[in-house]
Design a protein around this motif. Structure first.
Motif, PDB file in Angstrom:
ATOM      1  N   VAL A  36       0.937  -1.086   0.210  1.00 14.98           N
ATOM      2  CA  VAL A  36      -0.408   0.152   0.373  1.00 14.98           C
ATOM      3  C   VAL A  36       0.589   1.373   0.129  1.00 14.98           C
ATOM      4  N   ILE A  37       0.378   2.347  -0.976  1.00 16.64           N
ATOM      5  CA  ILE A  37       1.265   3.494  -0.981  1.00 16.64           C
ATOM      6  C   ILE A  37       0.454   4.969  -0.622  1.00 16.64           C
ATOM      7  N   ASP A  38       0.645   5.341   0.220  1.00 18.71           N
ATOM      8  CA  ASP A  38      -0.304   5.858   0.708  1.00 18.71           C
ATOM      9  C   ASP A  38       0.378   6.854   1.657  1.00 18.71           C
ATOM     10  N   ALA A  39       0.041   8.399   0.744  1.00 18.04           N
ATOM     11  CA  ALA A  39       0.186   9.961   0.784  1.00 18.04           C
ATOM     12  C   ALA A  39      -0.046  10.503   2.003  1.00 18.04           C
ATOM     13  N   GLY A  40      -0.891   9.750   3.599  1.00 20.16           N
ATOM     14  CA  GLY A  40      -1.059  10.799   4.484  1.00 20.16           C
ATOM     15  C   GLY A  40      -2.515  11.445   4.510  1.00 20.16           C
ATOM     16  N   ALA A  41      -2.856  11.803   3.680  1.00 18.59           N
ATOM     17  CA  ALA A  41      -4.012  12.862   3.896  1.00 18.59           C
ATOM     18  C   ALA A  41      -5.543  12.155   3.400  1.00 18.59           C
ATOM     19  N   PRO A  42      -6.209  11.485   4.908  1.00 15.79           N
ATOM     20  CA  PRO A  42      -6.874  10.688   4.222  1.00 15.79           C
ATOM     21  C   PRO A  42      -8.168  12.392   4.296  1.00 15.79           C
ATOM     22  N   ARG A  43      -9.501  12.033   3.703  1.00 16.48           N
ATOM     23  CA  ARG A  43     -11.090  12.878   3.887  1.00 16.48           C
ATOM     24  C   ARG A  43     -11.180  13.499   4.767  1.00 16.48           C
ATOM     25  N   ASN A  44     -11.229  12.466   5.798  1.00 18.58           N
ATOM     26  CA  ASN A  44     -11.783  12.365   7.507  1.00 18.58           C
ATOM     27  C   ASN A  44     -11.462  12.623   8.217  1.00 18.58           C
ATOM     28  N   ALA A  45     -10.302  12.891   7.921  1.00 15.79           N
ATOM     29  CA  ALA A  45      -9.059  13.003   9.124  1.00 15.79           C
ATOM     30  C   ALA A  45      -9.615  14.641  10.016  1.00 15.79           C
ATOM     31  N   PRO A  46     -10.956  15.684   9.144  1.00 14.83           N
ATOM     32  CA  PRO A  46     -10.827  16.672  10.471  1.00 14.83           C
ATOM     33  C   PRO A  46     -12.112  15.948  11.311  1.00 14.83           C
ATOM     34  N   ALA A  47     -12.176  14.389  11.079  1.00 12.49           N
ATOM     35  CA  ALA A  47     -13.579  14.420  12.000  1.00 12.49           C
ATOM     36  C   ALA A  47     -12.674  14.232  12.948  1.00 12.49           C
ATOM     37  N   GLY A  48     -14.048  13.703  13.926  1.00 13.26           N
ATOM     38  CA  GLY A  48     -13.678  13.829  15.282  1.00 13.26           C
ATOM     39  C   GLY A  48     -13.652  12.244  15.541  1.00 13.26           C
ATOM     40  N   GLY A  49     -14.937  11.496  14.626  1.00 12.61           N
ATOM     41  CA  GLY A  49     -14.798  10.176  14.456  1.00 12.61           C
ATOM     42  C   GLY A  49     -15.444   9.234  13.429  1.00 12.61           C
ATOM     43  N   VAL A  50     -15.524   7.868  13.081  1.00  9.12           N
ATOM     44  CA  VAL A  50     -16.156   7.790  12.164  1.00  9.12           C
ATOM     45  C   VAL A  50     -17.345   6.509  13.124  1.00  9.12           C
ATOM     46  N   HIS A  51     -18.298   7.510  11.947  1.00  7.53           N
ATOM     47  CA  HIS A  51     -19.483   6.752  12.678  1.00  7.53           C
ATOM     48  C   HIS A  51     -20.846   6.096  11.684  1.00  7.53           C
ATOM     49  N   GLY A  52     -21.064   5.192  12.313  1.00 10.38           N
ATOM     50  CA  GLY A  52     -22.603   4.146  11.690  1.00 10.38           C
ATOM     51  C   GLY A  52     -21.179   2.918  11.075  1.00 10.38           C
ATOM     52  N   LEU A  53     -20.421   3.333  11.698  1.00  5.65           N
ATOM     53  CA  LEU A  53     -19.502   2.076  10.769  1.00  5.65           C
ATOM     54  C   LEU A  53     -19.395   0.147  12.097  1.00  5.65           C
ATOM     55  N   LEU A  54     -20.605  -0.894  12.402  1.00  2.53           N
ATOM     56  CA  LEU A  54     -20.554  -1.546  12.836  1.00  2.53           C
ATOM     57  C   LEU A  54     -19.294  -2.189  13.560  1.00  2.53           C
ATOM     58  N   ALA A  55     -19.399  -2.314  14.882  1.00  2.00           N
ATOM     59  CA  ALA A  55     -18.492  -2.263  16.372  1.00  2.00           C
ATOM     60  C   ALA A  55     -17.259  -1.601  16.259  1.00  2.00           C
ATOM     61  N   ARG A  56     -17.410  -0.244  15.110  1.00  2.55           N
ATOM     62  CA  ARG A  56     -16.236   0.827  15.260  1.00  2.55           C
ATOM     63  C   ARG A  56     -17.295   2.391  16.249  1.00  2.55           C
TER      64      ARG A  56
END
Length: 339
Positions: A36-56
């Motif tokens: 995996v080659i990753d630039a380290g700039a995820p779209r959701n970085a400003p968000a406080g949390g990921v929601h609607g993700l089962l068990a997480r």
């Protein structure tokens, strides 16, 4: 931890978000050599949390990615920090060149680079993005329930967005801003749902104590609001694919640009597959992760078919020059030049 790059891989996954890491995990578990080659700039970085993700539910975006990287590495996959600058055809596969000039070869590409949210040109908007300036009610609606929510019209989906947010709050104001004119049907829908409409362009946001307090119109009027929903223009991060003749195109819903593919994630360029927001702008984290796993299985099946064709060719003619070379590759691997 940053893994080192080897010379070649079965699959190079470009992009290390939910789709890319999920795809890499599936491929690593399929015993493919994958990086995996990753630039380290995820779209959701400003968000406080990921929601609607089962068990997480509510997990911090950075923690989710850390867990994903560890899982990929746990099955022998590599995760490398870097930005892909260019991709070209090479040796029946692809040469992937990074910004620091490192190059790696791949038999297949899985592109999961996501997208960039282009926001309306309103003073103060970008600084609040992911905090009290939001876009997805399924991602953030519960967290802003029953609050004073504004919807900034800027595209064809803005009325739909306002009607959606009405499910989470009875206090919705629709700012017409630069959005397209409302049809009679849309005007009736907004009125029927008790959504106030404010015409005129929005000039800036009013911030008090590091919180959104209101929306200032061009004429100086301030409308009190605690949250502002915005429809961004979503543009796929895929410029590096241009040399292959693969370019983003306008999405049918008019929400921006994406890289089109068939139902399996296969693009028009043989050997290149896409998953996640780069092809499906509306996919949430769970959907992007699922797509990554699904598309990775298609990539592996494609490689199995190629491996089988080559094995059949060797079986039919074990003494051909090609067969000799393939047998040498299987037996000697990277040490063949030292024989």
């Amino acid at each position: 931890m940053t893994d080192q790059l080897d010379g070649s891989y079965d699959v190079v996954v470009i992009g290390g978000g939910a789709a890319g890491l999920s795809g890499a995990l599936t491929l690593a578990r399929a015993r493919r050599k994958v990086v995996v080659i990753d630039a380290g700039a995820p779209r959701n970085a400003p968000a406080g949390g990921v929601h609607g993700l089962l068990a997480r539910e509510g997990i911090r975006p950075a923690e989710l990615l850390d867990r994903g990287r560890a899982e990929v590495r746990g099955y022998g996959g590599r995760v490398v920090t870097g930005e892909v600058r260019a991709v070209a055809r090479a040796d029946g596969g692809f040469a992937v060149t990074l910004g620091d000039s490192r190059t790696v070869l791949a038999r297949r590409l899985l592109v999961a680079t996501g997208l960039v949210d282009e926001l309306p040109d309103v003073a103060g908007l970008r600084a609040r993005w992911g905090r009290d300036v939001l876009h997805c009610p399924y991602c953030h609606g519960w967290e802003v329930r029953d609050r004073a929510i504004g919807v900034l019209a800027s595209g064809p989906m803005s009325v739909h967005q306002a009607l959606l947010f009405r499910q989470w709050s009875a206090d919705i104001t629709y700012f017409s801003h630069t959005g397209p004119p409302r049809t009679e049907e849309q005007a009736e829908q907004l009125a029927a749902r008790g959504i106030r409409v404010v015409d005129g362009e929005v000039a800036s946001l009013e911030i008090v104590g590091d919180r959104l307090a209101g929306v200032r119109l061009g004429d100086g009027t301030v409308v009190s609001r605690e949250v502002l929903a915005v429809s961004s223009r979503m543009v796929a991060r895929a410029g590096f694919l241009a040399a292959l003749g693969l370019r983003p195109v306008e999405h049918p819903a008019g929400v921006g640009e994406h890289v089109p593919s068939d139902a399996t994630g296969r693009t028009d360029v043989p050997g290149v597959w896409v998953a996640g927001n780069v092809t499906d702008p509306a996919a949430q984290v769970g959907a992007a992760a699922a797509a990554g796993a699904f598309v990775a299985a298609q990539v592996n099946a494609d490689l199995v078919a190629e491996d089988t064709r080559q094995a059949v060719a060797v079986h039919r003619d074990p003494f051909s020059a090609r067969s000799e070379a393939e047998i040498c590759e299987l037996v000697a691997g990277d040490h063949r030049h030292g024989l």
